[in-house]
Design a protein around this motif. Structure first.
Motif, mmCIF file in Angstrom:
data_model
loop_
_atom_site.group_PDB
_atom_site.id
_atom_site.type_symbol
_atom_site.label_atom_id
_atom_site.label_comp_id
_atom_site.label_asym_id
_atom_site.label_seq_id
_atom_site.Cartn_x
_atom_site.Cartn_y
_atom_site.Cartn_z
ATOM 1 N N VAL A 54 35.456 41.047 45.509
ATOM 2 C CA VAL A 54 36.858 41.978 45.418
ATOM 3 C C VAL A 54 37.255 42.396 47.002
ATOM 4 C CG1 VAL A 54 38.032 44.401 44.943
ATOM 5 C CG2 VAL A 54 36.504 43.184 43.150
ATOM 6 N N ARG A 55 36.107 42.650 47.634
ATOM 7 C CA ARG A 55 36.463 43.087 49.179
ATOM 8 C C ARG A 55 36.887 41.736 49.869
ATOM 9 N NH1 ARG A 55 36.004 46.120 53.351
ATOM 10 N NH2 ARG A 55 35.197 48.053 52.333
ATOM 11 N N ASN A 56 36.398 40.659 49.672
ATOM 12 C CA ASN A 56 36.688 39.345 50.345
ATOM 13 C C ASN A 56 38.095 39.265 49.943
ATOM 14 O OD1 ASN A 56 34.146 39.240 51.051
ATOM 15 N ND2 ASN A 56 33.360 37.616 49.640
ATOM 16 N N GLN A 57 38.139 39.040 48.842
ATOM 17 C CA GLN A 57 39.877 38.837 48.351
ATOM 18 C C GLN A 57 40.853 39.729 48.981
ATOM 19 O OE1 GLN A 57 40.485 35.848 46.521
ATOM 20 N NE2 GLN A 57 42.764 36.262 47.552
ATOM 21 N N LEU A 58 40.577 41.142 49.139
ATOM 22 C CA LEU A 58 41.493 42.001 49.758
ATOM 23 C C LEU A 58 41.763 41.889 51.240
ATOM 24 C CD1 LEU A 58 40.978 45.010 47.372
ATOM 25 C CD2 LEU A 58 43.061 43.560 47.189
ATOM 26 N N GLU A 59 40.733 41.207 51.854
ATOM 27 C CA GLU A 59 40.819 41.016 53.098
ATOM 28 C C GLU A 59 41.613 39.958 53.652
ATOM 29 O OE1 GLU A 59 36.584 40.432 53.963
ATOM 30 O OE2 GLU A 59 36.289 42.540 54.653
ATOM 31 N N THR A 60 42.307 38.851 52.636
ATOM 32 C CA THR A 60 43.000 37.868 53.092
ATOM 33 C C THR A 60 44.587 38.626 52.669
ATOM 34 O OG1 THR A 60 43.322 37.149 50.468
ATOM 35 C CG2 THR A 60 41.341 36.249 51.930
ATOM 36 N N LYS A 61 45.679 37.801 53.263
ATOM 37 C CA LYS A 61 46.888 38.318 53.178
ATOM 38 C C LYS A 61 47.342 38.296 51.747
ATOM 39 C CE LYS A 61 47.583 39.070 57.548
ATOM 40 N NZ LYS A 61 47.657 40.469 57.776
ATOM 41 N N GLY A 62 47.884 39.218 51.236
ATOM 42 C CA GLY A 62 48.219 39.637 49.858
ATOM 43 C C GLY A 62 49.570 38.826 49.575
#
Length: 166
Positions: A54-62
């Motif tokens: 979850v953290r890894n994904q939210l660290e990417t540009k949404g």
């Protein structure tokens, strides 16, 4: 997006509803975050009591997307907290839907992001990095795939195979 209403979308897209291209999630989610109304293309995660992905994904540009997290419906710990809510806001995510719990509710409610979750729990998740990204998930009575579109407002959450004209 203030003009968009899920009820109107349902009324004006009866054919999409009847053929399954537009589905409403069961009304099981509580609303958090400042955005009561949000929409965007879906990115899916499947995790269980572990929020590393979850953290890894939210660290990417949404880029205005919505992260849909299948946490297996677990109510034993939170998958998203205030720090991740802020991360989602900072990286341009429109929203997060959690089939599980959140925590730091007051902090999440200060974030300019829409969040739907089953409830809140102060316990944090484990940090092992287990889970899957971009896999079909089954949440709220419907199958959800990455690349589909999510629309949420005070009436509920819709999943559409394609972007709806608003």
């Amino acid at each position: 997006m203030a003009a968009f209403a899920t009820a109107e979308a349902c009324d004006s897209n009866a054919e999409l509803i009847s053929n399954g291209d537009l589905r409403a999630l069961h009304p099981i989610f509580k609303m958090y975050g400042q955005r009561r109304c949000f929409s965007g293309p879906i990115v899916t995660l499947k995790v269980f009591e572990d929020n590393v992905l979850v953290r890894n994904q939210l660290e990417t540009k949404g880029e205005g997307g919505v992260l849909v997290i299948d946490g297996g419906g677990s109510m034993r710990c939170a998958l998203v907290g205030g720090n991740l809510g802020q991360l989602a806001q900072n990286n341009g995510w429109a929203g997060i839907v959690v089939n599980g719990c959140v925590r730091d509710v007051d902090e999440i409610n200060d974030c300019d992001v829409g969040v739907r979750a089953l409830g809140s729990n102060p316990l944090k998740s484990t940090k092992k990095g287990h889970g899957e990204k971009n896999v079909p998930v089954h949440i709220g009575g419907t199958l959800i795939r990455g690349g589909e579109w999510l629309y949420a407002d005070s009436d509920g959450v819709l999943i559409s195979k394609t972007e709806l004209s608003v």
